[in-house]
Design an enzyme around this catalytic site. Structure first.
Site, PDB file in Angstrom:
ATOM      1  N   HIS A  49       0.836  -1.263   0.054  1.00  9.12           N
ATOM      2  CA  HIS A  49      -0.040   0.035  -0.102  1.00  9.12           C
ATOM      3  C   HIS A  49       0.942   1.126  -0.039  1.00  9.12           C
ATOM      4  O   HIS A  49       1.842   1.449   0.570  1.00  9.12           O
ATOM      5  CB  HIS A  49      -1.021  -0.128   1.101  1.00  9.12           C
ATOM      6  CG  HIS A  49      -2.029   0.941   1.140  1.00  9.12           C
ATOM      7  ND1 HIS A  49      -1.787   2.207   1.317  1.00  9.12           N
ATOM      8  CD2 HIS A  49      -3.271   0.692   0.623  1.00  9.12           C
ATOM      9  CE1 HIS A  49      -2.976   3.009   1.395  1.00  9.12           C
ATOM     10  NE2 HIS A  49      -4.007   1.900   0.865  1.00  9.12           N
ATOM     11  N   GLU A  51      -4.125   2.137  -7.167  1.00  7.95           N
ATOM     12  CA  GLU A  51      -4.412   3.126  -6.332  1.00  7.95           C
ATOM     13  C   GLU A  51      -3.431   4.468  -6.492  1.00  7.95           C
ATOM     14  O   GLU A  51      -2.547   4.342  -6.157  1.00  7.95           O
ATOM     15  CB  GLU A  51      -4.419   2.945  -4.802  1.00  7.95           C
ATOM     16  CG  GLU A  51      -5.191   1.843  -4.500  1.00  7.95           C
ATOM     17  CD  GLU A  51      -5.703   1.858  -3.001  1.00  7.95           C
ATOM     18  OE1 GLU A  51      -6.978   1.836  -2.578  1.00  7.95           O
ATOM     19  OE2 GLU A  51      -4.748   2.022  -2.125  1.00  7.95           O
TER      20      GLU A  51
END
Ligand code: PGA
Length: 224
Positions: A98, A147
């Protein structure tokens, strides 16, 4: 029809009592959602994995659990780390790579690679986050999640990415995906999730802020 994946990422949020309230709300309201076209995964903090597993089993919720990270080391003398075997007791998935891990905790691609190796060894499915079309797609990750950092609600401009951009990135990556599911994540909420409905290559969503309040999360899921 392939089911879309809706992955909730709670990040560093929620105490045990708050998690209990969330799962109770899901128990009482999940029947309002059409589950024939979607799967739900909830990525909770390590401290909540055991309780979340207990509640999912107890309430017979159609939900899988994930961690948000995993150690790049195996079991051993690594103070403060949570290894893949420990996660696997409670969860089927782990998120790796992430952009918050990269930005705040300086995780490198080789850390990500080691995490994937550790996770796969114990049978955890890996959701690898990638930040752009030049990101390295590790061959052993099961699901990719695109993302763009600027679109994450708490980073950059916090505006969801344009569906056209997402489609472009997905098509650039299509060969490297070799059939794997790719999700979009970044400021997805109940008001905008439908704007991504036309991206046929989008396998679902990674949802941060809008997954914290169970009412908004159920409302988001019921849009699909
Ligand atoms: P956001 O977070 O939905 O709050 O933008 C997504 C993520 O970072 O996984």
């Amino acid at each position: 029809m392939d089911k879309k994946l809706f992955v909730a990422n709670w990040k560093s949020h929620k105490t045990k009592e708050e998690a209990i309230k969330f799962f109770e709300y899901l128990r009482d309201n999940i029947s309002h959602i059409d589950l024939s076209n979607k799967e739900i995964i909830i990525a909770v903090p390590f401290t909540l994995l055991a309780k979340a597993k207990y509640l999912v089993d107890e309430f017979k919720l159609p939900v899988k659990l994930s961690s948000q990270n995993v150690s790049s080391f195996p079991e051993g003398a690594y103070t403060g780390e949570i290894n893949a075997k420990q996660v696997r007791e409670f969860a089927d998935y782990t998120i790796v790579g992430h952009s918050e891990r990269k930005r705040y905790f300086h995780e490198s691609e080789s850390d990500v690679e080691n995490k994937i190796k550790e996770a796969k060894e114990v049978g955890l499915k890996v959701i690898q986050c990638i930040q752009d079309e030049n990101s390295q797609l590790h061959k052993d990750s099961d699901i990719l999640a695109f993302e763009p950092p600027n679109s994450i609600s708490t980073f950059g401009v916090g505006e969801p990415d344009d569906p056209k951009d997402i489609e472009k990135v997905f098509s650039k990556l299509s060969e490297e995906l070799s059939g794997r599911t790719i999700l979009y994540g970044g400021s997805v909420d109940e008001n905008n999730v439908k704007t991504y409905a036309d991206i046929s290559t989008c396998g679902g969503f990674l949802i941060g802020g809008a997954s914290l309040d169970p009412m908004s999360f159920i409302s988001l899921l019921s849009q699909w």
